[in-house]
Structure formats: structure tokens, C-alpha cells
Design an enzyme around this catalytic site. Sequence first.
Site, PDB file in Angstrom:
ATOM      1  CD  GLU A 209      43.932  54.983  38.013  1.00 28.11           C
ATOM      2  OE1 GLU A 209      45.067  55.121  38.526  1.00 28.11           O
ATOM      3  OE2 GLU A 209      42.964  54.512  38.621  1.00 28.11           O
TER       4      GLU A 209
ATOM      5  CD  GLU B  53      51.698  33.069  34.743  1.00 31.84           C
ATOM      6  OE1 GLU B  53      52.573  32.567  35.464  1.00 31.84           O
ATOM      7  OE2 GLU B  53      50.752  33.759  35.173  1.00 31.84           O
TER       8      GLU B  53
END
Length: 274
Positions: free
Chosen positions: A83, A114
Site C-alpha cells: 500500500e 515457517e
Amino acid sequence: MSAQNALTTETSSLYEDLDKMNAQELLTSINQEDQKVAVAVQAAIPQIEKLITAAAEKMVKGGRLFYIGAGTSGRLGILDASEIPPTYGASPELVCGLIAGGDSAIRHAVEGAEDDLDQAWVDLKAQHITENDILIGIAASGRTPYVRGGLQTAKAHGVMTGSIACNANAQISGDADFPIEVEVGPEFVTGSTRMKAGTAQKLVLNMISTSLMIMLGKVKGNKMVNMQLSNQKLVKRGTRMILEEIPELDEGTALKLLTAHGSVKKAIDAYQNN
């Protein structure tokens, strides 16, 4: 007590028999828990301030900001980074979000990603991270191997590091120069850290990136004067901004200035320096 149960984000929900609640009860209870998040973030402001102050010094000199995380934490970092260009007209390389398992993990979980202690540094090297940059590791639990390994190796290479966790005394706090811990307590659905923990991480990321962009001169007054003019709504918003700064102009002239210069800031500077 096991290591897992020692994490407040993994402790049992304060609410019983969720499956027997009606819609109003569910919504009210979730909202009651959500209201605790902003208070927890407020308590962490001194930690956030230290990270932002140090990061701003790096970025003013050309440093970039990197986020790493797995699952929800990784997705939130990517969201925040994505953004920045449209909101502040910054280069897409200025803030970069990386997720365990690569871009495919944005939509689909990548099994075991992960747990790889070394992969984050591989991912960061592919982005040419240097000691001029900043790395923030995001992990609700505060112990995700992908994040821990990335922070540890980055720190060993002279990269400034920060962390965002939602448990006290988180493991990643020991891996970071500037740790942030936002203790949100048990989740409404036990262990579902996409809820309060995710909300807390999003709020902290908003604070970090917004403050840094303002400190880098991407905002004038209270306006996004460097935003990308990617649709008609933003063109109209940009035109209004110019008229607020230069009230003697008419709308048509303001629009022509904006179109000619490509951003509110450049249009205003060009007119005032003419």
C-alpha cells in the site's frame, strides 16, 4: 506448563461453548475482545517510537524497510508494503514484504515453510538487503523459525532489526535491536491469532509505515500529496487538494496542473515556483 501453553496467544479462550452462541452473542463477544487491542498497542508506543526513530534515520539516507513473517503475519507485512506506492508515491522497492513459502503462500498455506530457519535470509539476499536497510520480523507467537533465522542472520550482517510479537518475553525480541511486544491475551477462538494478534500487528504496521512516510516528506499538512493518480476518485481528490492549497485557482486549472505534473506536490510546487 508446556512451552506452548506459556504463550498467552495460545491459552484457552475466555469464552465457552462458542458453537452454542447466536449471531448477536458471537459479534458482541468478538467486539469486546477487539476493544482490548488498541489498549495493548497503546502500551507498546514507547517501543514502537524507538524503532521508528532509528528506522527514519536509516531511510532518510536511502535505506529500505523489509518485513518478514509466516502465515497471517507474513500476509500483513506484504499488505502494508503493497500500500506504500499508491498511497505515498514511493518506489515499490522502498518497503518490501516477504512471506515464508514465497508469493504462493499469500493465498495458500505452504506446509513446513515457517519451520525453515535459513530460508528468510535466502529470500532477503535475493532482494539485495544491506546494512543500510531495516528488517522487521513479525510473529504473533514470537518464536517462528523463519522469522527468528532471518533476524539472527540479518543482525550478524549488520542490518538493523526490529520485531513485532504478541507475547511477553518473545523469543524474537531477543533477536531484534528494537523489539515490540503487544500483549493481546487469549484469542476469542483459542489460538486463532489472525484475530486479535493479527489486528494488533496491522495497527502497529500502520503506525510504523505511516509515521516513516510522513517523516520522509511524503505528506504535506495532513494530505497524501504524493499519491498515485490511478483512478478518477484519486484524480478528483488530488484536484481538491490543489484547490485547498491554492484557492485562487478554478477546478479546471487545478486539474490541468495535476495532469501535467502527475502529483499534487509537484503541481503545487510548480505553480508556487512559477
